[in-house]
Enzyme design. Structure first.
Site, PDB file in Angstrom:
ATOM      1  N   CYS A   4     -25.704  13.907  34.889  1.00  0.00           N
ATOM      2  CA  CYS A   4     -25.203  14.902  33.932  1.00  0.00           C
ATOM      3  C   CYS A   4     -23.869  14.385  33.415  1.00  0.00           C
ATOM      4  O   CYS A   4     -22.920  14.189  34.185  1.00  0.00           O
ATOM      5  CB  CYS A   4     -25.035  16.266  34.600  1.00  0.00           C
ATOM      6  SG  CYS A   4     -24.145  17.432  33.555  1.00  0.00           S
ATOM      7  N   CYS A   7     -20.893  16.653  34.236  1.00  0.00           N
ATOM      8  CA  CYS A   7     -20.483  16.567  35.652  1.00  0.00           C
ATOM      9  C   CYS A   7     -19.720  15.264  35.887  1.00  0.00           C
ATOM     10  O   CYS A   7     -18.729  15.247  36.622  1.00  0.00           O
ATOM     11  CB  CYS A   7     -21.690  16.667  36.584  1.00  0.00           C
ATOM     12  SG  CYS A   7     -22.317  18.351  36.796  1.00  0.00           S
ATOM     13  N   ASP A  30     -14.784  17.089  21.526  1.00  0.00           N
ATOM     14  CA  ASP A  30     -16.161  16.626  21.345  1.00  0.00           C
ATOM     15  C   ASP A  30     -16.132  15.190  20.814  1.00  0.00           C
ATOM     16  O   ASP A  30     -15.333  14.853  19.937  1.00  0.00           O
ATOM     17  CB  ASP A  30     -16.915  17.545  20.376  1.00  0.00           C
ATOM     18  CG  ASP A  30     -18.419  17.345  20.458  1.00  0.00           C
ATOM     19  OD1 ASP A  30     -19.106  18.252  20.938  1.00  0.00           O
ATOM     20  OD2 ASP A  30     -18.906  16.263  20.051  1.00  0.00           O
ATOM     21  N   HIS A  46     -22.226  23.408  37.648  1.00  0.00           N
ATOM     22  CA  HIS A  46     -23.336  22.951  36.794  1.00  0.00           C
ATOM     23  C   HIS A  46     -24.422  24.013  36.716  1.00  0.00           C
ATOM     24  O   HIS A  46     -24.998  24.399  37.729  1.00  0.00           O
ATOM     25  CB  HIS A  46     -23.935  21.657  37.362  1.00  0.00           C
ATOM     26  CG  HIS A  46     -25.125  21.168  36.590  1.00  0.00           C
ATOM     27  ND1 HIS A  46     -25.041  20.158  35.647  1.00  0.00           N
ATOM     28  CD2 HIS A  46     -26.418  21.571  36.593  1.00  0.00           C
ATOM     29  CE1 HIS A  46     -26.233  19.963  35.104  1.00  0.00           C
ATOM     30  NE2 HIS A  46     -27.088  20.807  35.672  1.00  0.00           N
ATOM     31  N   ASN A  86     -25.093  26.499  22.272  1.00  0.00           N
ATOM     32  CA  ASN A  86     -26.477  26.144  21.966  1.00  0.00           C
ATOM     33  C   ASN A  86     -27.303  26.333  23.231  1.00  0.00           C
ATOM     34  O   ASN A  86     -26.986  25.768  24.277  1.00  0.00           O
ATOM     35  CB  ASN A  86     -26.565  24.674  21.508  1.00  0.00           C
ATOM     36  CG  ASN A  86     -26.041  24.489  20.098  1.00  0.00           C
ATOM     37  OD1 ASN A  86     -26.212  25.364  19.253  1.00  0.00           O
ATOM     38  ND2 ASN A  86     -25.391  23.370  19.847  1.00  0.00           N
ATOM     39  N   GLY A  92     -31.093  23.211  19.639  1.00  0.00           N
ATOM     40  CA  GLY A  92     -30.681  21.804  19.599  1.00  0.00           C
ATOM     41  C   GLY A  92     -29.747  21.416  20.725  1.00  0.00           C
ATOM     42  O   GLY A  92     -28.964  20.474  20.597  1.00  0.00           O
ATOM     43  N   THR A  94     -28.303  19.532  23.571  1.00  0.00           N
ATOM     44  CA  THR A  94     -28.551  18.141  23.974  1.00  0.00           C
ATOM     45  C   THR A  94     -28.019  17.832  25.365  1.00  0.00           C
ATOM     46  O   THR A  94     -28.467  16.876  25.991  1.00  0.00           O
ATOM     47  CB  THR A  94     -27.904  17.154  22.969  1.00  0.00           C
ATOM     48  OG1 THR A  94     -26.514  17.447  22.870  1.00  0.00           O
ATOM     49  CG2 THR A  94     -28.558  17.260  21.601  1.00  0.00           C
ATOM     50  N   HIS A  97     -25.887  21.151  30.518  1.00  0.00           N
ATOM     51  CA  HIS A  97     -24.815  21.704  31.371  1.00  0.00           C
ATOM     52  C   HIS A  97     -24.080  22.658  30.442  1.00  0.00           C
ATOM     53  O   HIS A  97     -23.491  22.212  29.444  1.00  0.00           O
ATOM     54  CB  HIS A  97     -23.925  20.555  31.870  1.00  0.00           C
ATOM     55  CG  HIS A  97     -22.746  20.984  32.706  1.00  0.00           C
ATOM     56  ND1 HIS A  97     -22.383  20.326  33.872  1.00  0.00           N
ATOM     57  CD2 HIS A  97     -21.831  21.967  32.533  1.00  0.00           C
ATOM     58  CE1 HIS A  97     -21.286  20.904  34.377  1.00  0.00           C
ATOM     59  NE2 HIS A  97     -20.943  21.901  33.572  1.00  0.00           N
ATOM     60  N   HIS A  99     -22.028  24.726  28.022  1.00  0.00           N
ATOM     61  CA  HIS A  99     -20.709  24.447  27.444  1.00  0.00           C
ATOM     62  C   HIS A  99     -20.530  25.308  26.207  1.00  0.00           C
ATOM     63  O   HIS A  99     -21.507  25.681  25.553  1.00  0.00           O
ATOM     64  CB  HIS A  99     -20.564  22.967  27.088  1.00  0.00           C
ATOM     65  CG  HIS A  99     -21.707  22.440  26.275  1.00  0.00           C
ATOM     66  ND1 HIS A  99     -22.916  22.117  26.840  1.00  0.00           N
ATOM     67  CD2 HIS A  99     -21.843  22.219  24.954  1.00  0.00           C
ATOM     68  CE1 HIS A  99     -23.747  21.711  25.886  1.00  0.00           C
ATOM     69  NE2 HIS A  99     -23.112  21.770  24.731  1.00  0.00           N
TER      70      HIS A  99
HETATM   71  P1  5GP Z   1     -25.062  20.616  22.523  1.00  0.00           P
HETATM   72  O1  5GP Z   1     -25.862  20.029  21.403  1.00  0.00           O
HETATM   73  O2  5GP Z   1     -25.726  20.365  23.872  1.00  0.00           O
HETATM   74  O3  5GP Z   1     -24.693  22.046  22.331  1.00  0.00           O
HETATM   75  O4  5GP Z   1     -23.694  19.849  22.492  1.00  0.00           O
HETATM   76  C1  5GP Z   1     -23.380  18.720  23.245  1.00  0.00           C
HETATM   77  C2  5GP Z   1     -22.103  18.174  22.677  1.00  0.00           C
HETATM   78  O5  5GP Z   1     -21.551  17.261  23.598  1.00  0.00           O
HETATM   79  C3  5GP Z   1     -22.321  17.407  21.360  1.00  0.00           C
HETATM   80  O6  5GP Z   1     -21.543  18.012  20.330  1.00  0.00           O
HETATM   81  C4  5GP Z   1     -21.857  15.984  21.693  1.00  0.00           C
HETATM   82  O7  5GP Z   1     -21.173  15.370  20.607  1.00  0.00           O
HETATM   83  C5  5GP Z   1     -20.959  16.189  22.911  1.00  0.00           C
HETATM   84  N1  5GP Z   1     -20.950  15.077  23.845  1.00  0.00           N
HETATM   85  C6  5GP Z   1     -22.043  14.432  24.356  1.00  0.00           C
HETATM   86  N2  5GP Z   1     -21.647  13.469  25.218  1.00  0.00           N
HETATM   87  C7  5GP Z   1     -20.294  13.504  25.258  1.00  0.00           C
HETATM   88  C8  5GP Z   1     -19.315  12.730  25.957  1.00  0.00           C
HETATM   89  O8  5GP Z   1     -19.617  11.820  26.737  1.00  0.00           O
HETATM   90  N3  5GP Z   1     -18.013  13.051  25.758  1.00  0.00           N
HETATM   91  C9  5GP Z   1     -17.633  14.054  24.913  1.00  0.00           C
HETATM   92  N4  5GP Z   1     -16.328  14.287  24.772  1.00  0.00           N
HETATM   93  N5  5GP Z   1     -18.531  14.809  24.220  1.00  0.00           N
HETATM   94  C10 5GP Z   1     -19.847  14.535  24.386  1.00  0.00           C
HETATM   95 ZN    ZN Z   2     -23.504  19.030  34.971  1.00  0.00          ZN
END
Ligand code: 5GP
Ligand code: ZN
Length: 114
Positions: A4, A7, A30, A46, A86, A92, A94, A97, A99
């Site tokens: 993760c 995590c 982000d 988590h 999300n 969507g 991605t 975990h 957030h």
């Molecule tokens: P989701 O689409 O799951 O709501 O958002 C996940 C967010 O995490 C995305 O906006 C993506 O740009 C961000 N993200 C993914 N991996 C990383 C990372 O390693 N570091 C940071 N700072 N943001 C990340």
């Molecule tokens: Zn996690």
């Protein structure tokens, strides 16, 4: 939780600038910003989805929302901000975990994020 990314960030395995943290959550930028200011508030515990929350998770999410309002000025969001979660495939999501996206630093109009 293994494999993760959030995590790993919380454990310090992926070097990331942490803008705020306490015992419950971290705030980071982000990696792929969709607004001038695009932050993520990430609970240290988590759990993938709101539906999978424990009582502890419920408390943390409510604390985060409250704390963000206190931190708004320090995070550059004194003119306002948008919070977004999300949930699952249709939204969507991605990273599995939970957030909270924090968007601001400009007029967001009706912009959506994906
Ligand atoms: P989701 O689409 O799951 O709501 O958002 C996940 C967010 O995490 C995305 O906006 C993506 O740009 C961000 N993200 C993914 N991996 C990383 C990372 O390693 N570091 C940071 N700072 N943001 C990340
Ligand atoms: Zn996690």
């Amino acid at each position: 939780m293994e494999d993760c990314v959030f995590c790993s960030i919380i454990k310090g395995e992926i070097p990331t600038d942490i803008l705020y943290q306490d015992g419950d959550f971290i705030v980071i930028k982000d990696i792929n910003p969709m607004a001038k200011i695009h932050l993520l508030a990430i609970p240290k515990v988590h759990f993938p989805l709101l539906s999978m929350q424990t009582e502890e998770g419920v408390q943390v999410v409510s604390r985060i929302i409250h704390k963000i309002s206190e931190l708004a000025e320090q995070l550059g969001l004194k003119n306002g901000y948008r919070l977004m979660i999300n949930q699952g495939e249709d939204a969507g999501q991605t990273v599995a975990h939970l957030h909270i996206h924090i968007l601001g630093g400009e007029n967001l109009d009706a912009r959506w994020i994906n």
